[in-house]
Scaffold this motif. Structure first.
Motif, mmCIF file in Angstrom:
data_model
loop_
_atom_site.group_PDB
_atom_site.id
_atom_site.type_symbol
_atom_site.label_atom_id
_atom_site.label_comp_id
_atom_site.label_asym_id
_atom_site.label_seq_id
_atom_site.Cartn_x
_atom_site.Cartn_y
_atom_site.Cartn_z
ATOM 1 N N THR A 18 0.886 -1.297 -0.071
ATOM 2 C CA THR A 18 0.058 0.010 0.116
ATOM 3 C C THR A 18 0.923 1.211 0.122
ATOM 4 O OG1 THR A 18 -0.278 -0.164 2.358
ATOM 5 C CG2 THR A 18 -1.976 -1.000 1.231
ATOM 6 N N PRO A 19 1.645 1.633 -1.026
ATOM 7 C CA PRO A 19 2.293 2.634 -0.991
ATOM 8 C C PRO A 19 1.714 4.087 -1.073
ATOM 9 C CG PRO A 19 2.138 1.893 -3.429
ATOM 10 C CD PRO A 19 1.318 0.817 -2.305
ATOM 11 N N VAL A 20 2.262 4.930 -0.876
ATOM 12 C CA VAL A 20 1.676 6.251 -0.514
ATOM 13 C C VAL A 20 2.756 7.156 -0.981
ATOM 14 C CG1 VAL A 20 0.750 8.260 1.100
ATOM 15 C CG2 VAL A 20 0.398 5.900 1.720
ATOM 16 N N PHE A 21 2.283 8.087 -1.984
ATOM 17 C CA PHE A 21 3.117 9.368 -2.486
ATOM 18 C C PHE A 21 2.561 10.536 -2.434
ATOM 19 C CE2 PHE A 21 1.369 7.350 -6.361
ATOM 20 C CZ PHE A 21 1.226 8.251 -7.004
ATOM 21 N N GLU A 22 3.356 11.539 -2.634
ATOM 22 C CA GLU A 22 2.999 13.017 -2.566
ATOM 23 C C GLU A 22 3.485 13.629 -3.961
ATOM 24 O OE1 GLU A 22 4.259 14.980 0.892
ATOM 25 O OE2 GLU A 22 3.145 13.597 2.213
ATOM 26 N N SER A 23 2.594 14.718 -4.324
ATOM 27 C CA SER A 23 3.233 15.374 -5.611
ATOM 28 C C SER A 23 2.698 17.018 -5.352
ATOM 29 C CB SER A 23 2.617 14.776 -6.781
ATOM 30 O OG SER A 23 2.854 15.673 -7.931
ATOM 31 N N SER A 24 3.325 17.903 -5.771
ATOM 32 C CA SER A 24 3.063 18.951 -5.809
ATOM 33 C C SER A 24 1.880 19.307 -6.967
ATOM 34 C CB SER A 24 4.068 20.146 -6.173
ATOM 35 O OG SER A 24 3.548 21.473 -6.252
ATOM 36 N N LEU A 25 0.714 20.126 -6.669
ATOM 37 C CA LEU A 25 -0.383 20.241 -7.616
ATOM 38 C C LEU A 25 -0.114 21.642 -8.078
ATOM 39 C CD1 LEU A 25 -2.597 18.785 -8.676
ATOM 40 C CD2 LEU A 25 -4.109 19.555 -6.772
ATOM 41 N N PHE A 58 -2.477 1.614 -14.710
ATOM 42 C CA PHE A 58 -1.936 1.169 -13.586
ATOM 43 C C PHE A 58 -2.280 2.109 -12.283
ATOM 44 C CE2 PHE A 58 1.037 0.795 -10.101
ATOM 45 C CZ PHE A 58 1.112 -0.438 -9.836
ATOM 46 N N ASN A 59 -2.307 3.435 -12.407
ATOM 47 C CA ASN A 59 -2.548 4.190 -11.439
ATOM 48 C C ASN A 59 -4.270 4.261 -11.337
ATOM 49 O OD1 ASN A 59 0.046 5.160 -11.024
ATOM 50 N ND2 ASN A 59 -0.091 6.864 -12.431
ATOM 51 N N ALA A 60 -4.859 4.152 -12.404
ATOM 52 C CA ALA A 60 -6.150 4.056 -12.376
ATOM 53 C C ALA A 60 -6.792 2.873 -11.617
ATOM 54 C CB ALA A 60 -6.896 4.443 -13.391
ATOM 55 N N ASP A 61 -6.245 1.896 -11.719
ATOM 56 C CA ASP A 61 -6.605 0.411 -11.301
ATOM 57 C C ASP A 61 -6.242 0.447 -9.714
ATOM 58 O OD1 ASP A 61 -7.522 -0.233 -13.749
ATOM 59 O OD2 ASP A 61 -5.511 -1.547 -14.164
ATOM 60 N N HIS A 62 -5.414 1.053 -9.286
ATOM 61 C CA HIS A 62 -4.894 0.746 -8.051
ATOM 62 C C HIS A 62 -4.995 2.074 -6.904
ATOM 63 C CE1 HIS A 62 -3.066 -2.863 -9.008
ATOM 64 N NE2 HIS A 62 -2.753 -2.593 -10.357
ATOM 65 N N LEU A 63 -5.509 3.132 -7.352
ATOM 66 C CA LEU A 63 -5.619 4.237 -6.481
ATOM 67 C C LEU A 63 -6.792 4.310 -5.684
ATOM 68 C CD1 LEU A 63 -4.773 7.190 -5.721
ATOM 69 C CD2 LEU A 63 -6.356 8.056 -7.598
ATOM 70 N N VAL A 64 -6.912 4.158 -4.430
ATOM 71 C CA VAL A 64 -7.763 4.086 -3.454
ATOM 72 C C VAL A 64 -8.242 5.042 -2.927
ATOM 73 C CG1 VAL A 64 -7.399 1.357 -3.174
ATOM 74 C CG2 VAL A 64 -6.398 2.973 -1.580
ATOM 75 N N LYS A 65 -7.537 6.071 -2.868
ATOM 76 C CA LYS A 65 -7.986 7.402 -2.117
ATOM 77 C C LYS A 65 -6.942 8.296 -2.421
ATOM 78 C CE LYS A 65 -8.124 9.158 2.755
ATOM 79 N NZ LYS A 65 -8.203 8.709 4.134
ATOM 80 N N ALA A 66 -7.425 9.490 -2.246
ATOM 81 C CA ALA A 66 -6.506 10.798 -2.707
ATOM 82 C C ALA A 66 -6.859 11.872 -1.905
ATOM 83 C CB ALA A 66 -6.612 11.057 -4.121
ATOM 84 N N GLU A 67 -5.929 12.632 -1.296
ATOM 85 C CA GLU A 67 -6.239 13.875 -0.614
ATOM 86 C C GLU A 67 -5.398 15.054 -1.265
ATOM 87 O OE1 GLU A 67 -6.610 12.073 3.976
ATOM 88 O OE2 GLU A 67 -4.770 12.977 3.520
ATOM 89 N N TYR A 161 -2.988 7.380 -2.402
ATOM 90 C CA TYR A 161 -2.754 6.138 -1.709
ATOM 91 C C TYR A 161 -3.177 4.803 -2.588
ATOM 92 C CZ TYR A 161 -3.218 9.275 2.456
ATOM 93 O OH TYR A 161 -3.069 10.203 3.342
ATOM 94 N N LEU A 162 -2.395 4.034 -2.698
ATOM 95 C CA LEU A 162 -2.587 2.943 -3.719
ATOM 96 C C LEU A 162 -2.643 1.501 -3.072
ATOM 97 C CD1 LEU A 162 0.379 4.231 -6.054
ATOM 98 C CD2 LEU A 162 -2.161 4.028 -6.894
ATOM 99 N N SER A 163 -3.006 0.549 -3.336
ATOM 100 C CA SER A 163 -3.362 -0.710 -3.067
ATOM 101 C C SER A 163 -2.859 -1.657 -4.212
ATOM 102 C CB SER A 163 -4.535 -0.991 -2.426
ATOM 103 O OG SER A 163 -4.684 -2.268 -1.892
ATOM 104 N N ILE A 164 -1.916 -2.245 -3.873
ATOM 105 C CA ILE A 164 -1.382 -3.339 -5.162
ATOM 106 C C ILE A 164 -1.351 -4.707 -4.463
ATOM 107 C CG2 ILE A 164 0.400 -3.682 -6.779
ATOM 108 C CD1 ILE A 164 1.211 -0.776 -6.261
ATOM 109 N N GLU A 165 -2.218 -5.642 -5.008
ATOM 110 C CA GLU A 165 -2.033 -6.937 -4.651
ATOM 111 C C GLU A 165 -2.233 -8.027 -5.801
ATOM 112 O OE1 GLU A 165 -5.807 -8.039 -2.329
ATOM 113 O OE2 GLU A 165 -6.098 -5.968 -2.552
#
Length: 168
Positions: A18-25, A58-67, A161-165
């Motif tokens: 469940t990786p979490v990463f941040e990006s400037s918007l 890949f991002n679309a399939d595994h993104l479970v939440k964003a803030e 927030y991603l979830s890859i399983e």
């Protein structure tokens, strides 16, 4: 003869990270004079950004939440409303939200924060978005002229927030 422990190769079926990463918007720094055109006050300043993060399957399939975390720093003696509109590739509105920042009567920095959480239907709207439009509306108050000091700064970052399983 071998001295090895039995290995359970079926453990791979329980793989999940469940990786979490941040990006400037977005980052905007608008002086009070930006709200003047030929000496006349204007009440809207816009900027936009195209986002291609969600075009990646890949991002679309595994993104479970964003803030999205927004911070405004205002040193202008006027309050502002920030509107964020999110559009798809056909320029159809997918999601919108607003928040305000307080005026600064003493022209010292006044900070405000807003967090927009994307889950469920809001996450679907985010995944369908490819363009974000940021609009600063100056709210009624003391008129802005050539002597008005201060600026409004808008900073934001996105936390994904991603979830890859294993799906075997």
């Amino acid at each position: 003869m071998s001295c090895t422990k039995a290995v359970d190769f079926n453990q791979v079926n329980d793989f999940k990270i469940t990786p979490v990463f941040e990006s400037s918007l977005v980052y905007l720094n608008e002086p009070a004079s930006r709200f003047l055109v030929k000496g006349n006050e204007i009440n809207i300043v816009k900027d936009s950004v195209n986002i291609d993060f969600f075009n990646n399957q890949f991002n679309a399939d595994h993104l479970v939440k964003a803030e999205f975390l927004f911070e405004t720093t205002n040193s202008i003696n006027r309050a502002f409303q920030v509107q964020v509109d999110m559009f798809d590739t056909n320029n159809q509105l997918q999601h919108a939200f607003t928040f305000t920042t307080d005026a600064s009567p003493s022209n010292s920095d006044v900070k405000n924060e807003h967090i927009e959480v994307f889950e469920g239907n809001a996450l679907t709207a985010l995944l369908n978005s490819s363009k974000f439009v940021f609009t600063l509306y100056i709210l009624p108050g003391v008129p802005i002229d050539n002597t008005t000091v201060g600026s409004i700064i808008l900073r934001s970052k996105a936390v994904f927030y991603l979830s890859i399983e294993n799906t075997l």
